[in-house]
Design a protein around this motif. Structure first.
Motif, PDB file in Angstrom:
ATOM      1  N   ALA A 129       0.824  -1.211   0.000  1.00  0.00           N
ATOM      2  CA  ALA A 129       0.000   0.000   0.000  1.00  0.00           C
ATOM      3  C   ALA A 129       0.857   1.259   0.000  1.00  0.00           C
ATOM      4  N   PHE A 130       1.970   1.227   0.706  1.00  0.00           N
ATOM      5  CA  PHE A 130       2.854   2.396   0.723  1.00  0.00           C
ATOM      6  C   PHE A 130       3.602   2.563  -0.586  1.00  0.00           C
ATOM      7  N   LEU A 131       3.927   1.451  -1.258  1.00  0.00           N
ATOM      8  CA  LEU A 131       4.650   1.534  -2.528  1.00  0.00           C
ATOM      9  C   LEU A 131       3.752   1.987  -3.674  1.00  0.00           C
ATOM     10  N   TYR A 132       2.459   1.711  -3.570  1.00  0.00           N
ATOM     11  CA  TYR A 132       1.525   2.129  -4.616  1.00  0.00           C
ATOM     12  C   TYR A 132       1.429   3.657  -4.620  1.00  0.00           C
ATOM     13  N   LEU A 146      -1.563  -8.845  14.279  1.00  0.00           N
ATOM     14  CA  LEU A 146      -0.187  -8.706  14.750  1.00  0.00           C
ATOM     15  C   LEU A 146      -0.116  -8.739  16.272  1.00  0.00           C
ATOM     16  N   ASP A 147       1.007  -9.269  16.783  1.00  0.00           N
ATOM     17  CA  ASP A 147       1.186  -9.249  18.236  1.00  0.00           C
ATOM     18  C   ASP A 147       1.580  -7.846  18.683  1.00  0.00           C
ATOM     19  N   LEU A 148       1.523  -7.600  19.995  1.00  0.00           N
ATOM     20  CA  LEU A 148       1.703  -6.261  20.536  1.00  0.00           C
ATOM     21  C   LEU A 148       3.061  -5.665  20.190  1.00  0.00           C
ATOM     22  N   LYS A 149       4.133  -6.472  20.287  1.00  0.00           N
ATOM     23  CA  LYS A 149       5.474  -5.972  20.017  1.00  0.00           C
ATOM     24  C   LYS A 149       5.611  -5.520  18.569  1.00  0.00           C
ATOM     25  N   LEU A 150       5.144  -6.359  17.640  1.00  0.00           N
ATOM     26  CA  LEU A 150       5.245  -6.021  16.219  1.00  0.00           C
ATOM     27  C   LEU A 150       4.321  -4.853  15.875  1.00  0.00           C
ATOM     28  N   LYS A 151       3.135  -4.831  16.476  1.00  0.00           N
ATOM     29  CA  LYS A 151       2.193  -3.741  16.238  1.00  0.00           C
ATOM     30  C   LYS A 151       2.821  -2.399  16.621  1.00  0.00           C
ATOM     31  N   THR A 152       3.456  -2.355  17.795  1.00  0.00           N
ATOM     32  CA  THR A 152       4.080  -1.115  18.267  1.00  0.00           C
ATOM     33  C   THR A 152       5.187  -0.677  17.321  1.00  0.00           C
ATOM     34  N   LYS A 153       5.984  -1.644  16.849  1.00  0.00           N
ATOM     35  CA  LYS A 153       7.065  -1.325  15.916  1.00  0.00           C
ATOM     36  C   LYS A 153       6.509  -0.791  14.598  1.00  0.00           C
ATOM     37  N   LEU A 154       5.469  -1.443  14.080  1.00  0.00           N
ATOM     38  CA  LEU A 154       4.917  -1.034  12.791  1.00  0.00           C
ATOM     39  C   LEU A 154       4.251   0.334  12.864  1.00  0.00           C
ATOM     40  N   ILE A 155       3.626   0.637  13.981  1.00  0.00           N
ATOM     41  CA  ILE A 155       3.032   1.967  14.137  1.00  0.00           C
ATOM     42  C   ILE A 155       4.114   3.034  13.989  1.00  0.00           C
ATOM     43  N   LYS A 156       5.261   2.809  14.595  1.00  0.00           N
ATOM     44  CA  LYS A 156       6.369   3.763  14.485  1.00  0.00           C
ATOM     45  C   LYS A 156       6.891   3.845  13.057  1.00  0.00           C
ATOM     46  N   GLU A 157       7.011   2.678  12.403  1.00  0.00           N
ATOM     47  CA  GLU A 157       7.532   2.676  11.040  1.00  0.00           C
ATOM     48  C   GLU A 157       6.552   3.322  10.068  1.00  0.00           C
ATOM     49  N   ILE A 158       5.257   3.059  10.262  1.00  0.00           N
ATOM     50  CA  ILE A 158       4.247   3.690   9.404  1.00  0.00           C
ATOM     51  C   ILE A 158       4.282   5.199   9.586  1.00  0.00           C
ATOM     52  N   TYR A 159       4.449   5.631  10.826  1.00  0.00           N
ATOM     53  CA  TYR A 159       4.529   7.076  11.065  1.00  0.00           C
ATOM     54  C   TYR A 159       5.760   7.667  10.369  1.00  0.00           C
ATOM     55  N   ASN A 160       6.888   6.960  10.429  1.00  0.00           N
ATOM     56  CA  ASN A 160       8.104   7.452   9.767  1.00  0.00           C
ATOM     57  C   ASN A 160       7.924   7.501   8.246  1.00  0.00           C
ATOM     58  N   ILE A 202      -4.316  15.445  18.913  1.00  0.00           N
ATOM     59  CA  ILE A 202      -3.192  14.955  19.714  1.00  0.00           C
ATOM     60  C   ILE A 202      -1.952  15.758  19.347  1.00  0.00           C
ATOM     61  N   ASN A 203      -1.469  16.571  20.262  1.00  0.00           N
ATOM     62  CA  ASN A 203      -0.323  17.443  19.987  1.00  0.00           C
ATOM     63  C   ASN A 203       1.003  16.879  20.499  1.00  0.00           C
ATOM     64  N   ILE A 204       0.962  15.727  21.145  1.00  0.00           N
ATOM     65  CA  ILE A 204       2.195  15.115  21.655  1.00  0.00           C
ATOM     66  C   ILE A 204       2.984  14.522  20.478  1.00  0.00           C
ATOM     67  N   PRO A 205       4.287  14.819  20.358  1.00  0.00           N
ATOM     68  CA  PRO A 205       5.076  14.203  19.283  1.00  0.00           C
ATOM     69  C   PRO A 205       4.944  12.680  19.309  1.00  0.00           C
ATOM     70  N   GLN A 206       4.864  12.072  18.127  1.00  0.00           N
ATOM     71  CA  GLN A 206       4.582  10.643  18.052  1.00  0.00           C
ATOM     72  C   GLN A 206       5.610   9.814  18.823  1.00  0.00           C
ATOM     73  N   ALA A 207       6.884  10.201  18.760  1.00  0.00           N
ATOM     74  CA  ALA A 207       7.934   9.440  19.432  1.00  0.00           C
ATOM     75  C   ALA A 207       7.801   9.463  20.946  1.00  0.00           C
ATOM     76  N   GLU A 208       7.057  10.427  21.462  1.00  0.00           N
ATOM     77  CA  GLU A 208       6.918  10.580  22.918  1.00  0.00           C
ATOM     78  C   GLU A 208       5.582  10.064  23.441  1.00  0.00           C
ATOM     79  N   ARG A 209       4.768   9.499  22.573  1.00  0.00           N
ATOM     80  CA  ARG A 209       3.431   9.085  23.005  1.00  0.00           C
ATOM     81  C   ARG A 209       3.455   7.759  23.748  1.00  0.00           C
ATOM     82  N   LYS A 210       2.776   7.759  24.870  1.00  0.00           N
ATOM     83  CA  LYS A 210       2.552   6.549  25.643  1.00  0.00           C
ATOM     84  C   LYS A 210       1.091   6.569  26.086  1.00  0.00           C
TER      85      LYS A 210
END
Length: 230
Positions: A129-132, A146-160, A202-210
């Motif tokens: 979808a991103f390459l299209y 997806l499991d929680l660990k992979l989901k968290t990683k992918l959210i960050k990568e999708i944001y990047n 949501i005004n919190i930078p994505q990298a700082e969101r918890k």
């Protein structure tokens, strides 16, 4: 950009939404939350022109749309790499190796979908979808397999990836933490006939969101979703 203009969708006697209008800002991520069956997926399908509104119209101003479905929908007779090459412009082919490595699937580039786990197939669908070529990306619960660990990683990568592409994302989810971790704005939909009852920025930078640090917003959204007064 007005994407929905007084749009109504009906199936026989069921009114999914009526007279719905909404504008979005280019380059932002919008998370759509609402009770099950309220029409979140229907909104995405109409924006992707897979369905037509019963009344009213949509206006994407000529912007191209890419779509991540709830299920991967890969071509089973093609390898991972070929599934990606089929949608990727030739001048961008070099990006395939980069994104395969980013998604930790470089060693599976010549594998077929039947050889992948459900989570791996969904990661390929996200890459595709991103390459299209697109300006607007529609995502319909893309992390549910997806499991929680992979989901968290992918959210960050999708944001990047979003930051590098500056695309606009509309993201349907039932998971409040996902919505808060990824969205610039959270749109809360009511039960059918659906309407947008509130918007949270949501005004919190994505990298700082918890999620635990946004407990007040979580409680307010939960009350809305449960139809309790605020």
């Amino acid at each position: 950009m007005l994407i929905l203009n007084n749009a109504t969708k009906e199936y026989d006697d069921v009114i999914v939404f009526k007279g719905l209008s909404h504008s979005i800002e280019k380059g932002k991520i919008y998370s759509l939350l609402g009770p099950s069956g309220c029409g979140k997926t229907t909104i995405l399908r109409i924006l992707a022109e897979l369905e037509k509104p019963s009344k009213g119209n949509i206006d994407l101003q000529g912007q191209r749309v890419s779509y991540i479905f709830q299920e991967p929908r890969l071509l089973p007779w093609e390898t991972v790499r070929k599934n990606l090459e089929l949608v990727c412009p030739k001048k961008e082919i070099k990006k395939i190796n980069e994104i395969l490595e980013l998604m930790e699937l470089k060693d599976y580039s010549n594998a077929y979908p039947k050889e992948l786990s459900g989570g791996m197939k969904q990661r390929v669908a996200i890459m595709r979808a991103f390459l299209y070529p697109h300006e607007i990306l529609l995502m319909d619960e893309p992390f549910q397999a997806l499991d929680l660990k992979l989901k968290t990683k992918l959210i960050k990568e999708i944001y990047n990836l979003h930051q590098s592409m500056k695309n606009t994302i509309l993201f349907v989810t039932h998971d409040l933490d996902e919505a808060l971790l990824l969205g610039d704005e959270i749109l809360i939909l009511s039960p059918k006939p659906a309407k947008i009852v509130k918007k949270f920025t949501i005004n919190i930078p994505q990298a700082e969101r918890k999620p635990d640090d946004m407990q007040f917003i979580k409680e307010e959204i939960t009350r809305l979703l449960n139809h309790a007064p605020i």
